[in-house]
Design an enzyme around this catalytic site. Structure first.
Site, short mmCIF file in Angstrom:
data_model
loop_
_atom_site.label_atom_id
_atom_site.label_comp_id
_atom_site.label_asym_id
_atom_site.label_seq_id
_atom_site.Cartn_x
_atom_site.Cartn_y
_atom_site.Cartn_z
N CYS A 89 0.85 -1.18 0.00
CA CYS A 89 0.00 0.00 0.00
C CYS A 89 0.89 1.24 0.00
O CYS A 89 1.88 1.30 0.73
CB CYS A 89 -0.89 -0.01 1.24
SG CYS A 89 -2.00 1.41 1.39
N HIS A 131 -8.93 -3.40 -2.68
CA HIS A 131 -8.06 -2.59 -1.83
C HIS A 131 -8.52 -1.13 -1.81
O HIS A 131 -8.62 -0.52 -0.73
CB HIS A 131 -6.62 -2.70 -2.36
CG HIS A 131 -5.60 -1.95 -1.59
ND1 HIS A 131 -4.68 -2.57 -0.78
CD2 HIS A 131 -5.32 -0.62 -1.53
CE1 HIS A 131 -3.88 -1.65 -0.24
NE2 HIS A 131 -4.25 -0.46 -0.68
N GLU A 132 -8.81 -0.57 -2.98
CA GLU A 132 -9.17 0.85 -3.05
C GLU A 132 -10.56 1.11 -2.46
O GLU A 132 -10.77 2.12 -1.78
CB GLU A 132 -9.08 1.38 -4.47
CG GLU A 132 -7.70 1.26 -5.10
CD GLU A 132 -6.54 1.74 -4.23
OE1 GLU A 132 -6.71 2.70 -3.45
OE2 GLU A 132 -5.46 1.16 -4.34
N HIS A 135 -10.16 1.28 1.18
CA HIS A 135 -9.68 2.61 1.58
C HIS A 135 -10.83 3.59 1.71
O HIS A 135 -10.93 4.33 2.70
CB HIS A 135 -8.69 3.17 0.55
CG HIS A 135 -7.26 2.88 0.82
ND1 HIS A 135 -6.61 3.25 1.97
CD2 HIS A 135 -6.34 2.26 0.05
CE1 HIS A 135 -5.36 2.87 1.92
NE2 HIS A 135 -5.17 2.25 0.76
#
Length: 170
Positions: A89, A131-132, A135
């Protein structure tokens, strides 16, 4: 616009869920341009708006030479048996840890014109999509690590130069 500094683990903006974007906000085009410019730096696969300090729901990706963005993304589906993959990351620089991710993901959102955008893929793209969106929901990938891996990861992160100096941007 410009390549923006990346906020690092420990910055509170990374732990806060991002707000949906109103497309009539004149600043959205600038945010998208900054996301695209910042993710285009070699070695970067994805970037969420909160990683550049903006608490709004958008991300960009740079996978296999394709750069794009999605506004107000939601994961529509994931499929396959979760696989253990090494993940890193930009907000936790210098580290890769094994975590489970689905091998296929599909995200739906919109572009600047308000037209529907669907991004789906396997492998690294699927990993980046998950993953995004994590976030944007206020979660870092290290939260999804197995407990014993997370303990070791936190020990390594706390020993890093950027953590010890209290840096919050890279």
């Amino acid at each position: 616009m410009s390549v923006r500094a990346i906020r690092l683990f420990g910055d509170p903006v990374l732990r806060s869920p991002c707000d949906p974007i109103r497309l009539d906000d004149r600043r959205v085009a600038g945010l998208v341009e900054d996301l695209v410019d910042t993710v285009a730096v070699p070695g970067r696969a994805g970037l969420a708006a909160n990683q550049i300090g903006v608490g709004q729901r958008a991300f960009s990706w740079n996978i296999d030479g394709e750069i794009g963005y999605v506004i107000n993304p939601v994961i529509e589906s994931v499929s396959g048996e979760p696989e253990l993959v090494d993940e890193g990351c930009l907000s936790v620089p210098g580290f890769y840890f094994p975590r489970l991710r689905y091998p296929h993901a599909r995200v739906r959102g919109v572009d600047l014109a308000g037209d529907e955008v669907v991004v789906e893929g396997d492998g690294l793209l699927a990993q980046a999509l998950q993953h995004e969106v994590d976030h944007l929901d206020g979660h870092l990938y290290i939260e999804g690590l197995a407990p014993e891996v997370k303990r070791e990861a936190m020990r390594e992160i706390r020993g890093s130069t950027w953590w010890r100096t209290g840096a919050r941007e890279a």
